[in-house]
Design an enzyme around this catalytic site. Structure first.
Site, PDB file in Angstrom:
ATOM      1  N   THR A 293      64.990  60.297  24.514  1.00  0.00           N
ATOM      2  CA  THR A 293      63.827  59.999  23.680  1.00  0.00           C
ATOM      3  C   THR A 293      63.146  58.693  24.100  1.00  0.00           C
ATOM      4  OG1 THR A 293      63.269  59.271  21.432  1.00  0.00           O
ATOM      5  CG2 THR A 293      65.536  59.031  22.057  1.00  0.00           C
ATOM      6  N   ASP A 294      61.870  58.561  23.749  1.00  0.00           N
ATOM      7  CA  ASP A 294      61.161  57.299  24.002  1.00  0.00           C
ATOM      8  C   ASP A 294      61.627  56.195  23.040  1.00  0.00           C
ATOM      9  OD1 ASP A 294      59.993  58.277  21.656  1.00  0.00           O
ATOM     10  OD2 ASP A 294      57.917  58.076  22.355  1.00  0.00           O
ATOM     11  N   GLU A 295      62.372  56.596  21.975  1.00  0.00           N
ATOM     12  CA  GLU A 295      62.753  55.604  20.962  1.00  0.00           C
ATOM     13  C   GLU A 295      63.733  54.564  21.510  1.00  0.00           C
ATOM     14  OE1 GLU A 295      63.331  57.128  17.021  1.00  0.00           O
ATOM     15  OE2 GLU A 295      62.133  58.900  17.443  1.00  0.00           O
TER      16      GLU A 295
ATOM     17  N   TYR B 208      70.005  55.899  15.331  1.00  0.00           N
ATOM     18  CA  TYR B 208      69.716  57.051  16.216  1.00  0.00           C
ATOM     19  C   TYR B 208      69.354  56.576  17.609  1.00  0.00           C
ATOM     20  CZ  TYR B 208      66.823  60.631  18.494  1.00  0.00           C
ATOM     21  OH  TYR B 208      66.268  61.482  19.423  1.00  0.00           O
TER      22      TYR B 208
ATOM     23  N   LYS C  67      71.271  57.105  21.245  1.00  0.00           N
ATOM     24  CA  LYS C  67      70.654  57.775  22.411  1.00  0.00           C
ATOM     25  C   LYS C  67      70.611  56.807  23.606  1.00  0.00           C
ATOM     26  CE  LYS C  67      69.106  61.396  22.711  1.00  0.00           C
ATOM     27  NZ  LYS C  67      69.709  62.716  23.058  1.00  0.00           N
TER      28      LYS C  67
HETATM   29  P1  NAD Z   1      67.747  69.197  16.504  1.00  0.00           P
HETATM   30  O1  NAD Z   1      68.391  68.263  15.534  1.00  0.00           O
HETATM   31  O2  NAD Z   1      66.710  70.156  16.037  1.00  0.00           O
HETATM   32  O3  NAD Z   1      68.881  70.092  17.221  1.00  0.00           O
HETATM   33  C1  NAD Z   1      70.094  69.564  17.667  1.00  0.00           C
HETATM   34  C2  NAD Z   1      71.036  70.733  17.973  1.00  0.00           C
HETATM   35  O4  NAD Z   1      72.279  70.183  18.443  1.00  0.00           O
HETATM   36  C3  NAD Z   1      71.365  71.585  16.748  1.00  0.00           C
HETATM   37  O5  NAD Z   1      71.276  72.962  17.083  1.00  0.00           O
HETATM   38  C4  NAD Z   1      72.796  71.201  16.399  1.00  0.00           C
HETATM   39  O6  NAD Z   1      73.527  72.257  15.799  1.00  0.00           O
HETATM   40  C5  NAD Z   1      73.341  70.839  17.777  1.00  0.00           C
HETATM   41  N1  NAD Z   1      74.473  69.895  17.690  1.00  0.00           N
HETATM   42  C6  NAD Z   1      74.550  68.742  16.956  1.00  0.00           C
HETATM   43  N2  NAD Z   1      75.750  68.166  17.124  1.00  0.00           N
HETATM   44  C7  NAD Z   1      76.443  68.951  18.010  1.00  0.00           C
HETATM   45  C8  NAD Z   1      77.725  68.871  18.592  1.00  0.00           C
HETATM   46  N3  NAD Z   1      78.573  67.871  18.296  1.00  0.00           N
HETATM   47  N4  NAD Z   1      78.107  69.845  19.458  1.00  0.00           N
HETATM   48  C9  NAD Z   1      77.274  70.882  19.764  1.00  0.00           C
HETATM   49  N5  NAD Z   1      76.048  71.014  19.231  1.00  0.00           N
HETATM   50  C10 NAD Z   1      75.631  70.052  18.364  1.00  0.00           C
HETATM   51  O7  NAD Z   1      67.216  68.272  17.658  1.00  0.00           O
HETATM   52  P2  NAD Z   1      65.925  68.436  18.600  1.00  0.00           P
HETATM   53  O8  NAD Z   1      64.766  67.858  17.921  1.00  0.00           O
HETATM   54  O9  NAD Z   1      65.891  69.827  19.087  1.00  0.00           O
HETATM   55  O10 NAD Z   1      66.330  67.445  19.779  1.00  0.00           O
HETATM   56  C11 NAD Z   1      67.035  67.915  20.930  1.00  0.00           C
HETATM   57  C12 NAD Z   1      67.258  66.760  21.878  1.00  0.00           C
HETATM   58  O11 NAD Z   1      65.999  66.211  22.259  1.00  0.00           O
HETATM   59  C13 NAD Z   1      68.050  65.605  21.267  1.00  0.00           C
HETATM   60  O12 NAD Z   1      68.913  65.105  22.249  1.00  0.00           O
HETATM   61  C14 NAD Z   1      66.985  64.580  20.899  1.00  0.00           C
HETATM   62  O13 NAD Z   1      67.501  63.279  20.947  1.00  0.00           O
HETATM   63  C15 NAD Z   1      65.964  64.819  22.004  1.00  0.00           C
HETATM   64  N6  NAD Z   1      64.566  64.489  21.665  1.00  0.00           N
HETATM   65  C16 NAD Z   1      64.000  64.986  20.530  1.00  0.00           C
HETATM   66  C17 NAD Z   1      62.657  64.702  20.254  1.00  0.00           C
HETATM   67  C18 NAD Z   1      61.958  65.264  19.034  1.00  0.00           C
HETATM   68  O14 NAD Z   1      60.825  64.886  18.752  1.00  0.00           O
HETATM   69  N7  NAD Z   1      62.564  66.175  18.297  1.00  0.00           N
HETATM   70  C19 NAD Z   1      61.923  63.887  21.124  1.00  0.00           C
HETATM   71  C20 NAD Z   1      62.551  63.399  22.276  1.00  0.00           C
HETATM   72  C21 NAD Z   1      63.873  63.714  22.532  1.00  0.00           C
HETATM   73  P1  TYD Z   2      59.917  61.771  12.291  1.00  0.00           P
HETATM   74  O1  TYD Z   2      59.301  63.135  12.345  1.00  0.00           O
HETATM   75  O2  TYD Z   2      61.111  61.575  11.428  1.00  0.00           O
HETATM   76  O3  TYD Z   2      60.208  61.342  13.801  1.00  0.00           O
HETATM   77  P2  TYD Z   2      60.658  59.879  14.401  1.00  0.00           P
HETATM   78  O4  TYD Z   2      61.153  59.023  13.313  1.00  0.00           O
HETATM   79  O5  TYD Z   2      61.721  60.275  15.360  1.00  0.00           O
HETATM   80  O6  TYD Z   2      59.424  59.335  15.072  1.00  0.00           O
HETATM   81  O7  TYD Z   2      58.813  60.738  11.821  1.00  0.00           O
HETATM   82  C1  TYD Z   2      57.597  60.600  12.522  1.00  0.00           C
HETATM   83  C2  TYD Z   2      56.834  59.468  11.874  1.00  0.00           C
HETATM   84  O8  TYD Z   2      56.453  59.870  10.555  1.00  0.00           O
HETATM   85  C3  TYD Z   2      57.676  58.226  11.710  1.00  0.00           C
HETATM   86  O9  TYD Z   2      56.848  57.067  11.932  1.00  0.00           O
HETATM   87  C4  TYD Z   2      58.125  58.255  10.262  1.00  0.00           C
HETATM   88  C5  TYD Z   2      56.980  58.977   9.561  1.00  0.00           C
HETATM   89  N1  TYD Z   2      57.367  59.790   8.399  1.00  0.00           N
HETATM   90  C6  TYD Z   2      56.695  59.635   7.187  1.00  0.00           C
HETATM   91  O10 TYD Z   2      55.768  58.820   7.067  1.00  0.00           O
HETATM   92  N2  TYD Z   2      57.079  60.412   6.131  1.00  0.00           N
HETATM   93  C7  TYD Z   2      58.098  61.311   6.210  1.00  0.00           C
HETATM   94  O11 TYD Z   2      58.435  61.972   5.177  1.00  0.00           O
HETATM   95  C8  TYD Z   2      58.771  61.472   7.473  1.00  0.00           C
HETATM   96  C9  TYD Z   2      59.905  62.444   7.615  1.00  0.00           C
HETATM   97  C10 TYD Z   2      58.368  60.696   8.535  1.00  0.00           C
END
Ligand code: NAD
Ligand code: TYD
Length: 354
Positions: free
Chosen positions: A133-135, A159, A163
């Site tokens: 992630t960019d975070e 989080y 990561k």
């Molecule tokens: P998500 O929370 O929707 O899905 C995570 C999946 O991992 C779930 O299916 C869960 O059951 C599985 N999981 C959790 N713990 C586990 C374990 N111990 N063993 C096996 N499986 C396990 O997450 P996402 O949004 O799909 O993110 C996927 C990846 O991408 C993550 O690594 C996250 O850090 C990264 N990422 C997400 C975003 C975003 O905006 N969602 C952006 C950048 C990077």
């Molecule tokens: P989120 O979707 O949780 O992603 P991340 O924290 O990984 O960026 O949140 C996106 C942005 O929206 C973040 O700045 C937090 C804000 N946010 C709200 O303002 N209200 C909400 O109920 C949620 C879930 C997020």
């Protein structure tokens, strides 16, 4: 040939598996623990597809991972599995440390033991791709340039710290042992199958239910947003042509404030499914800010564009329209996953505003 995907029943992982099997004949072994965020319903269209081998299990279970590697001999591991929600990491960081750090360590060790038995050609061809992630780069000031692959790591939440730790482990397993890794650091994704604890699906679900739309703090925090299918294309491209040991930042060239995101979702809903009481904007509710809330993320995605020729296909306008349509057409999916544990989470996080 096959690939092993971890976390392939979650939001991005399931989109990746569906895209992969649409474009390739190569089987996918999908290892997912099925936490609250994992949902096999996302993969229902693959029920009769023998190319999708689903295994419910934990990335911390090294015996299981060794067994899967020996049995299926994948040519690559694409590691999505993680605890992914910042707000949950603030309430309870332990699962984040276990899955994101210990789990990545266990997976890397299993991959290394598997890979080291290969001949030189197979060693060279194997890949471990880590999805991050960019975070990890922390928060930007308004006038600072977007994150590049050499930006400092300054994670601020449990989080992002977990990561960042996993990124460091991946880097070290390459540097020390030569494991052929790639890492991508992507901005906020949105699109089909995103669990409605994240901003965009939460806003859609709450608006349709006539519930408050919670905006943390002043709503002026900035994120870069990328349509999930574009993230999947970028990962496939890195897998295909990425340089071993390299990091690629992935983003949508689309910085927006949270309140602008919410307004855009509301405009679409007001047109596609009008609010009987006027406009869904009446539901906007400013709530207490997230502790340690990062103010701004922005991604400089020139490296992946220049070196691998990847650019997002969707703009925010096209991606968010597809997303809102998907949620309107898949209310049953939302209703099924927003029972039980989800309700407990919403009550804990939003209290009276739920
Ligand atoms: P998500 O929370 O929707 O899905 C995570 C999946 O991992 C779930 O299916 C869960 O059951 C599985 N999981 C959790 N713990 C586990 C374990 N111990 N063993 C096996 N499986 C396990 O997450 P996402 O949004 O799909 O993110 C996927 C990846 O991408 C993550 O690594 C996250 O850090 C990264 N990422 C997400 C975003 C975003 O905006 N969602 C952006 C950048 C990077
Ligand atoms: P989120 O979707 O949780 O992603 P991340 O924290 O990984 O960026 O949140 C996106 C942005 O929206 C973040 O700045 C937090 C804000 N946010 C709200 O303002 N209200 C909400 O109920 C949620 C879930 C997020």
């Amino acid at each position: 040939m096959s690939i092993l995907v971890t976390g392939g029943a979650g939001f991005i992982g399931s989109n990746f598996v569906l895209d992969w099997l649409e474009q390739s004949a190569e089987p996918v072994i999908n290892l997912d623990k099925l936490t609250y965020a994992g949902n096999l319903e996302n993969l229902r269209s693959l029920d009769k597809d023998s190319r999708h081998i689903f295994v419910q299990g934990d990335i911390c279970d090294c015996g299981l991972i060794n067994q899967l590697l020996q049995e299926h001999t994948p040519r690559a591991i694409i590691h999505f599995a993680a605890e992914s929600h910042v707000d949950r990491s603030i309430h309870g960081p332990a699962d984040f440390m276990r899955t994101n750090i210990d789990g990545t360590f266990i997976l890397l060790e299993a991959a290394r033991n598997y890979w080291k038995s290969f001949d030189n050609t197979a060693k060279h061809q194997f890949r471990f791709h880590h999805v991050s992630t960019d975070e990890v780069y922390g928060s930007l000031l308004p006038d600072e340039p977007p994150f590049t692959e050499t930006s400092l790591y300054q994670p601020n939440s449990p989080y992002s710290a977990s990561k960042a730790s996993s990124d460091h482990l991946v880097r070290a397993w390459h540097h020390t042992y030569g494991l052929p890794v790639t890492t991508s650091n992507c901005s906020n994704n949105y699109g089909p199958y995103q669990f409605p604890e994240k901003l965009i699906p939460l806003i859609i679900a709450n608006a349709l239910a006539g519930k408050p739309l919670p905006i943390y703090g002043d709503g002026r925090q900035i994120r870069d947003w990328l349509y999930v299918a574009d993230h999947c294309t970028a990962i496939r491209r890195v897998l295909e042509a990425g340089q071993v040991g390299a990091i690629y930042n992935i983003g949508g060239w689309n910085e927006m404030t949270n309140i602008d995101i919410v307004q855009q979702v509301i405009r679409l809903l007001d047109t596609l499914r009008p609010d009987p009481a006027g406009s869904y904007s009446r539901l906007i509710t400013y709530v207490t800010d997230r502790p340690g809330h990062d103010r701004r993320y922005a991604i400089d995605a020139r490296k992946i564009e220049q070196q691998l020729g990847w650019r997002p296909a969707e703009t925010f306008a096209t991606g968010i329209e597809k997303t809102v349509h998907w949620y309107l057409n898949n209310q049953d999916w939302v209703n099924r996953i927003t029972s039980g544990e989800y309700r407990t989470w919403i009550a804990r996080q939003y209290g009276d505003c739920a």
